[in-house]
Enzyme design. Structure first.
Site, mmCIF file in Angstrom:
data_model
loop_
_atom_site.group_PDB
_atom_site.id
_atom_site.type_symbol
_atom_site.label_atom_id
_atom_site.label_comp_id
_atom_site.label_asym_id
_atom_site.label_seq_id
_atom_site.Cartn_x
_atom_site.Cartn_y
_atom_site.Cartn_z
ATOM 1 N N THR A 1 3.258 7.969 -2.532
ATOM 2 C CA THR A 1 2.706 7.149 -1.445
ATOM 3 C C THR A 1 2.101 5.888 -2.038
ATOM 4 O OG1 THR A 1 0.933 6.939 0.196
ATOM 5 C CG2 THR A 1 0.581 8.568 -1.498
ATOM 6 N N ASP B 1 -0.457 4.514 -0.990
ATOM 7 C CA ASP B 1 -1.901 4.476 -0.704
ATOM 8 C C ASP B 1 -2.772 4.923 -1.884
ATOM 9 O OD1 ASP B 1 -1.157 3.746 1.860
ATOM 10 O OD2 ASP B 1 -1.261 5.799 2.628
ATOM 11 N N HIS C 1 -11.503 -22.571 -1.279
ATOM 12 C CA HIS C 1 -10.929 -21.529 -0.419
ATOM 13 C C HIS C 1 -11.770 -20.255 -0.539
ATOM 14 C CE1 HIS C 1 -9.275 -20.529 -4.406
ATOM 15 N NE2 HIS C 1 -9.697 -19.341 -4.027
ATOM 16 N N ASP D 1 -3.909 7.815 -2.445
ATOM 17 C CA ASP D 1 -5.026 8.584 -1.872
ATOM 18 C C ASP D 1 -4.853 10.093 -2.011
ATOM 19 O OD1 ASP D 1 -2.886 8.850 -0.186
ATOM 20 O OD2 ASP D 1 -4.003 8.486 1.663
ATOM 21 N N MET E 1 -2.484 -2.509 3.456
ATOM 22 C CA MET E 1 -2.351 -1.101 3.845
ATOM 23 C C MET E 1 -3.251 -0.201 2.991
ATOM 24 S SD MET E 1 1.618 -0.428 4.727
ATOM 25 C CE MET E 1 2.256 -0.771 6.366
#
Ligand code: ADP
Ligand code: F6P
Length: 321
Positions: free
Chosen positions: A125, A127, A215, A129, A169
């Site tokens: 994945t 992620d 910025h 996680d 994400m």
């Protein structure tokens, strides 16, 4: 054990193909017949299963996505689906299964384990996680993809003296935001694992502008809120900025896997086969301190929650203000 199978499930991740290749090649090297199940647990229940040969995994190590396709199939949380899945495996004479996926897919692997079917979880994945591992397959590629986007946004942010809120994400985890925030030198990182105070964020942005900064880039993990919601918060507290929201979305999931992800996937896939060769099931593979390890999948999922490397959060405060 003579026949083993592999499936990919949940969100795809770059490097899943490298893991499939390793499982097929190492499996055949060790004398197994290897089967591929298409469309994750949906394909398992439907019996979408075929034998895979050495040549079938040629030319896939460098490709993103998954040649076995993936699916979200909530029906697999029900016993009926799990029993049907085991029936299909038995029909093909398959005695061991490798599930490549995220924590949802691990729940599917646990369900099969509890029903006595030798199943191994491999963490795939973007992620990062998953419990039981420092890194998941796909995370490294994704943070490099996000970095590339952040570098590009910095160019245009500087040209127009703008503030960019960039939503990345990670589902409920802040790992992608943390690593890419540090890597891009972004001024702010907002993650679910750490509180933030919008007034303080604004003060820090203003301090930077006063010092001549051209910025501000705010990397926002999707698990906190959306980029538009964050823009609204900024606007409520201070109306002065020229601000834009960018949602990177699914571009973060595609593309050729990085060297690190290919090597990680190859090592983890091969380890899963070694475990099945030793008739070990009910475990998940991980990497800790560069060593490939395995742990009991049920204990691992019941254990400590995943934590990102939170020291990066403080580091960013110290070097990217
Ligand atoms: P990921 O694996 O990336 O976290 P999901 O959470 O969507 O993705 O889970 C992938 C699939 O795993 C689900 O679509 C479902 O088929 C299976 N799954 C998820 N939760 C469970 C559960 N509690 N029991 C059995 N299977 C599950
Ligand atoms: O788990 C991977 C992931 O890309 C998360 O980062 C994200 O929240 C989710 O999947 C998106 O899911 P979908 O592809 O179903 O939109």
């Amino acid at each position: 054990m003579k026949k083993i199978a592999v499936l990919t499930s949940g969100g795809d991740a770059p490097g899943m193909n490298a893991a499939i290749r390793a499982i097929v090649r190492k499996g055949i090297y060790e004398g197994f017949e290897v089967y591929g199940i298409s469309y994750g647990f949906a394909g398992l229940v439907a019996g979408d299963i075929r034998r895979i040969d050495v040549n079938d995994v040629s030319d896939i190590i460098s490709r993103g996505g998954t040649v076995l396709y993936s699916a979200r199939y909530p029906e697999f949380a029900k016993e009926e689906g799990q029993e049907k899945g085991i029936e299909q495996l038995k029909k093909f004479g398959i005695e061991g299964l490798v599930v490549i996926g995220g924590d949802g897919s691990y729940q599917g692997a646990v369900a099969l384990t509890k029903k006595g079917f030798p199943t191994i979880g491999v963490p795939g994945t973007i992620d990062n996680d998953i419990k039981g591992t420092d890194y998941t397959i796909g995370f490294d590629t994704t943070i490099n993809t996000v970095l590339d986007a952040l570098d590009r946004l910095r160019d245009t942010a500087t040209s127009h003296m703008r503030t960019f809120v960039v939503e990345v994400m990670g589902r409920n985890a802040g790992d992608i935001a943390l690593w890419t925030g540090i890597g891009s030198g972004s001024e702010q990182i907002i993650i679910p694992e750490h509180d933030f105070d919008i007034k303080r964020v604004i003060e820090e942005i203003e301090d930077g502008l006063k010092r001549g900064k051209k910025h501000t880039i705010i990397v926002l993990a999707e698990g906190v809120m959306t980029a538009n919601e964050f823009m609204d918060l900024l606007a409520q507290e201070s109306g002065n900025y020229d601000t834009r929201a960018t949602v990177l979305g699914h571009v973060q999931r595609g593309g050729a896997p990085s060297a690190r992800d290919r090597v990680l996937a190859s090592r983890m896939g091969a380890k899963a086969v070694e475990l099945l060769k030793q008739e070990i099931g009910g475990v998940c593979v991980g990497i800790k301190n560069e060593q490939i390890i395995y742990t009991d999948i049920i204990e691992t999922l019941n254990g400590e929650p995943h934590r990102p490397l939170l020291e990066l959060y403080q580091l960013n405060k110290e070097i990217s203000y």
